[in-house]
Design an enzyme around this catalytic site. Structure first.
Site, PDB file in Angstrom:
ATOM      1  N   ASN A 172       0.837  -1.200   0.000  1.00  0.00           N
ATOM      2  CA  ASN A 172       0.000   0.000   0.000  1.00  0.00           C
ATOM      3  C   ASN A 172       0.872   1.249   0.000  1.00  0.00           C
ATOM      4  OD1 ASN A 172      -2.661   1.525   0.692  1.00  0.00           O
ATOM      5  ND2 ASN A 172      -1.218   2.224   2.238  1.00  0.00           N
ATOM      6  N   GLU A 173       0.619   2.155  -0.957  1.00  0.00           N
ATOM      7  CA  GLU A 173       1.248   3.489  -0.979  1.00  0.00           C
ATOM      8  C   GLU A 173       2.736   3.454  -0.616  1.00  0.00           C
ATOM      9  OE1 GLU A 173      -1.101   6.218   1.355  1.00  0.00           O
ATOM     10  OE2 GLU A 173      -2.770   6.151  -0.056  1.00  0.00           O
ATOM     11  N   GLU A 292      -8.661   3.506  -3.409  1.00  0.00           N
ATOM     12  CA  GLU A 292      -9.006   4.461  -2.348  1.00  0.00           C
ATOM     13  C   GLU A 292      -9.525   5.717  -3.028  1.00  0.00           C
ATOM     14  OE1 GLU A 292      -6.335   5.382   0.892  1.00  0.00           O
ATOM     15  OE2 GLU A 292      -5.518   3.343   0.911  1.00  0.00           O
TER      16      GLU A 292
END
Length: 496
Positions: A172-173, A292
């Protein structure tokens, strides 16, 4: 009064609409899981601690997938802490949100929630502090039948049948300096490729989502995306996008024109994918997972002060937020050819359409446009020709007063037109001209509208802003005319 004309031809299609664009996101963050989905102290929970009222609201939204367990949380998470007898699960510090994680809700509990909701789990693996072996192990735990260490452990923990998780996020990110275990694009790509290799050796059928740059405002964007795509292309099926909208300047006119920025971001990532595909002379496609997205700008303090289920990031949404969400989903349909997954962040309490307290819940304004699209957008996305009056904005110049998208499902003999009137002061008279087959009738029409862009719902007034059924307009001579009130979202369901 403003006017707009829509030319609709059911033969002029963009692409099939992927049902997975109607997804959600549940992170161990604030009160999303604890005191949201799972709250054993609430009288509204069942014997397993699951909130029945929340589950009913989530069932209505019909999320086709839910991403879990993070988010920033996953980059410091050991998934094995959240399985087995609850009394043996460790209490730990979550470094992402500076919170205390009790691990009373974990992989098995999440899978049961997904099963009840009829939604596909979308699991994220820890590529921050986690290892390649950890990533392979959780796939083994979730997807193998029996006869190995982790598949047998799942059976020992009460789940005889494998979960068959299709979708897996590779971290994630990972470009974010806030991320535990932040990596450069090159280092992330190397780790993601090896994790993907190990995971697919366990289960070759899984589909993988690589991390794109975490924001269009990052210095690494979009070069991060190019590097990751070039290195991971053969292993992945999707590239992730994250984006949050905001109205910090309290400029409603510009805020309602925000879709220009959504489309710029989406078009940039889509072009980067096409560039890499051409460079590699590849015949395979990689699609976009916008896993997201939401409005988020009021409650920005993510410091949980080392509390359990801290009350952080609990945004309260208003009418203008709902109209932005509706337009965002219009963008999803307009780009259905490249966008195949999306996850509304998040599903309960934390920047979410549902807010709870121990004795109840209410549905936020953004609940209703998501519900309308989730319920009625199916089949094929249509390419509309929209001619609209405009209004001037400070940030975007001239913007159309009307934003629109449409779907057509030949199997259901049904189509839906989704309309947002951005005009703050007057109605917009809208004519829909059917250029091919005209519908027999309007099956039903729903509308969310108000005069105050800041109006919101609350525990005290939970139905201040909801979708109402409106009088169905008549289809006459291949046309349909609607008078859309200022600051409104309308869904018109057509019977063909």
């Amino acid at each position: 009064m403003k006017t707009a004309t829509i030319y609709l031809d059911t033969r002029r299609t963009i692409s099939d609409i992927s049902p997975y664009i109607f997804g959600g996101f549940a992170e161990h963050m604030g009160r999303c899981v604890y005191e949201g989905i799972y709250d054993p102290k609430s009288p509204l929970s069942d014997e397993n601690g699951i909130r029945r009222d929340v589950m009913e609201a989530l069932k209505e939204l019909n999320f086709r997938s839910i991403r879990y367990p993070g988010g920033n949380f996953v980059s410091g998470y050991n998934w094995e802490d959240g399985i087995g007898p609850r009394e043996n699960r460790p209490v730990k510090r979550d470094l992402a949100w500076r919170s205390i994680e009790t691990n009373q809700f974990g992989t098995d509990e999440f899978m049961k929630v997904c099963s009840e909701l009829g939604t596909e789990p979308m699991m994220a693996v820890n590529l921050g502090t986690g290892s390649i072996q950890d990533a392979a192990n959780i796939v083994e735990y979730c997807n193998l039948e029996a006869g190995t260490k982790y598949s047998d452990l799942r059976i020992q923990n009460g789940s005889e049948q494998p979960y068959g998780v299709k979708f897996w996020c590779l971290g994630n990110e990972m470009d974010g300096p806030w991320q535990v275990g932040q990596l450069s694009a090159e280092d992330y790509s190397k780790k993601a490729v090896q994790a993907a290799k190990a995971m697919k050796l366990i289960d070759p059928s899984i589909q993988l989502i690589a991390c794109g740059s975490s924001s269009s405002e990052m210095n690494s964007y979009p070069d991060w995306d190019r590097v990751v795509l070039e290195e991971t292309w053969d292993q992945i099926d999707y590239l992730s996008m994250h984006y949050y909208a905001y109205n910090r300047d309290d400029d409603t006119g510009s805020y309602l024109g925000y879709t220009r920025l959504f489309e710029q971001h989406l078009n940039t990532i889509a072009a980067t994918i096409q560039y890499v595909k051409a460079k590699k002379r590849s015949k395979k496609d990689v699609f976009i997972s916008w896993d997201e997205w939401n409005v988020w700008y009021r409650e920005m303090n993510g410091n949980g002060d080392w509390q359990q289920a801290p009350h952080i990031l609990e945004e309260v949404y208003n009418l203008e937020d709902a109209l932005v969400v509706a337009q965002w989903m219009n963008v999803f349909l307009k780009h259905a050819d490249v966008l195949k997954m999306a996850s509304l962040a998040q599903v309960v309490n934390v920047i979410a359409p549902i807010m709870t307290r121990t004795d109840g819940m209410f549905k936020q304004t953004i609940y209703y446009p998501f519900l309308a699209f989730s319920k009625h957008a199916s089949g094929q996305a249509l390419s509309l020709n929209v001619l609209s009056d405009t209004y001037e904005t400070r940030k975007h110049g001239a913007v159309d007063v009307l934003d629109a998208s449409a779907s057509f499902d030949p199997e259901k003999h049904e189509g839906t037109v989704f309309l947002v009137n951005r005009n703050q002061n007057s109605e917009t008279t809208t004519e829909i001209v059917f250029q091919s087959e005209a519908p027999r009738s309007v099956k039903v029409a729903y509308q969310l509208s108000g005069t105050d862009p800041k109006a919101q719902n609350s525990f005290e007034d939970p139905e201040n802003l909801v979708m109402h059924t409106i009088a169905a307009p008549e289809v006459k001579d291949g046309k349909l005319v609607l008078s859309l009130p200022a600051l409104s979202f309308t869904a018109v369901v057509l019977e063909f």
